[in-house]
Design a protein around this motif. Structure first.
Motif, PDB file in Angstrom:
ATOM      1  N   HIS A 176      -3.482  17.844 -10.269  1.00 40.91           N
ATOM      2  CA  HIS A 176      -2.173  18.264 -10.769  1.00 40.91           C
ATOM      3  C   HIS A 176      -1.534  19.192  -9.742  1.00 40.91           C
ATOM      4  CE1 HIS A 176      -2.939  16.614 -14.773  1.00 40.91           C
ATOM      5  NE2 HIS A 176      -4.185  17.008 -14.567  1.00 40.91           N
ATOM      6  N   LEU A 177      -0.298  18.877  -9.368  1.00 41.77           N
ATOM      7  CA  LEU A 177       0.412  19.630  -8.342  1.00 41.77           C
ATOM      8  C   LEU A 177       1.560  20.428  -8.945  1.00 41.77           C
ATOM      9  CD1 LEU A 177       0.689  16.759  -5.735  1.00 41.77           C
ATOM     10  CD2 LEU A 177      -0.973  18.605  -5.752  1.00 41.77           C
ATOM     11  N   ALA A 178       1.928  21.496  -8.272  1.00 34.37           N
ATOM     12  CA  ALA A 178       3.077  22.286  -8.693  1.00 34.37           C
ATOM     13  C   ALA A 178       4.343  21.519  -8.364  1.00 34.37           C
ATOM     14  CB  ALA A 178       3.080  23.630  -7.967  1.00 34.37           C
ATOM     15  N   GLY A 179       5.177  21.316  -9.374  1.00 29.43           N
ATOM     16  CA  GLY A 179       6.471  20.694  -9.159  1.00 29.43           C
ATOM     17  C   GLY A 179       6.433  19.219  -8.837  1.00 29.43           C
ATOM     18  N   GLY A 180       5.453  18.502  -9.370  1.00 27.35           N
ATOM     19  CA  GLY A 180       5.408  17.076  -9.080  1.00 27.35           C
ATOM     20  C   GLY A 180       4.451  16.338  -9.991  1.00 27.35           C
ATOM     21  N   HIS A 181       4.359  15.053  -9.765  1.00 29.26           N
ATOM     22  CA  HIS A 181       3.458  14.221 -10.540  1.00 29.26           C
ATOM     23  C   HIS A 181       2.037  14.390 -10.019  1.00 29.26           C
ATOM     24  CE1 HIS A 181       6.709  12.249 -12.613  1.00 29.26           C
ATOM     25  NE2 HIS A 181       7.338  12.108 -11.453  1.00 29.26           N
ATOM     26  N   ASN A 189       0.830  -1.193   0.000  1.00 31.18           N
ATOM     27  CA  ASN A 189       0.000   0.000   0.000  1.00 31.18           C
ATOM     28  C   ASN A 189       0.873   1.254   0.000  1.00 31.18           C
ATOM     29  OD1 ASN A 189      -2.379  -1.502   0.140  1.00 31.18           O
ATOM     30  ND2 ASN A 189      -2.216  -1.665   2.358  1.00 31.18           N
ATOM     31  N   ALA A 190       0.379   2.283  -0.658  1.00 28.02           N
ATOM     32  CA  ALA A 190       1.091   3.565  -0.701  1.00 28.02           C
ATOM     33  C   ALA A 190       0.108   4.684  -0.431  1.00 28.02           C
ATOM     34  CB  ALA A 190       1.747   3.770  -2.063  1.00 28.02           C
ATOM     35  N   VAL A 191       0.521   5.643   0.353  1.00 31.27           N
ATOM     36  CA  VAL A 191      -0.285   6.823   0.639  1.00 31.27           C
ATOM     37  C   VAL A 191       0.523   8.036   0.209  1.00 31.27           C
ATOM     38  CG1 VAL A 191      -1.427   8.185   2.421  1.00 31.27           C
ATOM     39  CG2 VAL A 191      -1.415   5.696   2.581  1.00 31.27           C
ATOM     40  N   HIS A 192      -0.053   8.845  -0.657  1.00 33.68           N
ATOM     41  CA  HIS A 192       0.598  10.053  -1.144  1.00 33.68           C
ATOM     42  C   HIS A 192      -0.117  11.255  -0.541  1.00 33.68           C
ATOM     43  CE1 HIS A 192       2.816   7.666  -4.045  1.00 33.68           C
ATOM     44  NE2 HIS A 192       1.681   7.030  -4.278  1.00 33.68           N
ATOM     45  N   VAL A 193       0.639  12.111   0.115  1.00 34.62           N
ATOM     46  CA  VAL A 193       0.098  13.278   0.800  1.00 34.62           C
ATOM     47  C   VAL A 193       0.646  14.523   0.134  1.00 34.62           C
ATOM     48  CG1 VAL A 193      -0.096  14.463   3.019  1.00 34.62           C
ATOM     49  CG2 VAL A 193       0.012  11.976   2.949  1.00 34.62           C
ATOM     50  N   ALA A 194      -0.221  15.520  -0.081  1.00 31.74           N
ATOM     51  CA  ALA A 194       0.198  16.783  -0.690  1.00 31.74           C
ATOM     52  C   ALA A 194      -0.559  17.934  -0.046  1.00 31.74           C
ATOM     53  CB  ALA A 194      -0.064  16.768  -2.191  1.00 31.74           C
ATOM     54  N   PRO A 195       0.083  19.076   0.131  1.00 31.54           N
ATOM     55  CA  PRO A 195      -0.626  20.248   0.651  1.00 31.54           C
ATOM     56  C   PRO A 195      -1.572  20.818  -0.407  1.00 31.54           C
ATOM     57  CG  PRO A 195       1.648  20.795   0.168  1.00 31.54           C
ATOM     58  CD  PRO A 195       1.503  19.330  -0.066  1.00 31.54           C
ATOM     59  N   THR A 196      -2.710  21.325   0.028  1.00 29.74           N
ATOM     60  CA  THR A 196      -3.677  21.871  -0.931  1.00 29.74           C
ATOM     61  C   THR A 196      -3.152  23.144  -1.596  1.00 29.74           C
ATOM     62  OG1 THR A 196      -4.802  23.021   0.879  1.00 29.74           O
ATOM     63  CG2 THR A 196      -5.707  20.902   0.189  1.00 29.74           C
TER      64      THR A 196
END
Length: 129
Positions: free
Chosen positions: A81-86, A49-56
């Motif tokens: 779509h995130l700034a500077g990432g996948h 399992n993988a959990v990907h966390v990103a700030p809004t």
């Protein structure tokens, strides 16, 4: 994210519907949740399992997309779509839920202007008026 926090995200109320298993044979743990200033997307198969966390604050664009199998099963995926990432993808949600998630994230990621800040369009309107 590892440990009890990751397990809590994978078992959150944002789990995908049962018919999502028909759309994807490789992902059995599909989840999505948001916090005050972040979002988390979980996926995996059995123990991988993988959990990907990103700030809004890093959200650039949010799309709700449907493929042919998803359309038939009344499912949709939310692509963040995130700034500077996948991009992060909350896969195989109910179609109405995916639209609501996308709208919620769009409103949360819209920057609020600083009070007293000037913009080029406001400056042009003030000069013309």
């Amino acid at each position: 994210m590892y440990g009890p926090d990751a397990v809590a995200v994978l078992r959150s109320e944002g789990r995908a519907p049962r018919r999502a298993r028909l759309a994807s044979l490789t992902s059995h743990a599909l989840s999505y949740t948001t916090g005050d200033d972040h979002l988390a997307v979980g996926s995996g198969l059995f123990w991988r399992n993988a959990v990907h966390v990103a700030p809004t604050g890093k959200i650039q664009r949010v799309d709700a997309v449907q493929g042919p199998w998803q359309r038939r099963l009344r499912l949709a995926s939310v692509v963040i779509h995130l700034a500077g990432g996948h991009p992060l993808v909350a896969r195989h949600r109910h179609a109405a839920e995916a639209a609501a998630i996308a709208d919620n994230l769009r409103t949360r990621s819209t920057p609020t202007p600083c009070p007293g800040a000037s913009t080029p369009l406001a400056d042009q309107a003030a000069e013309a008026g």
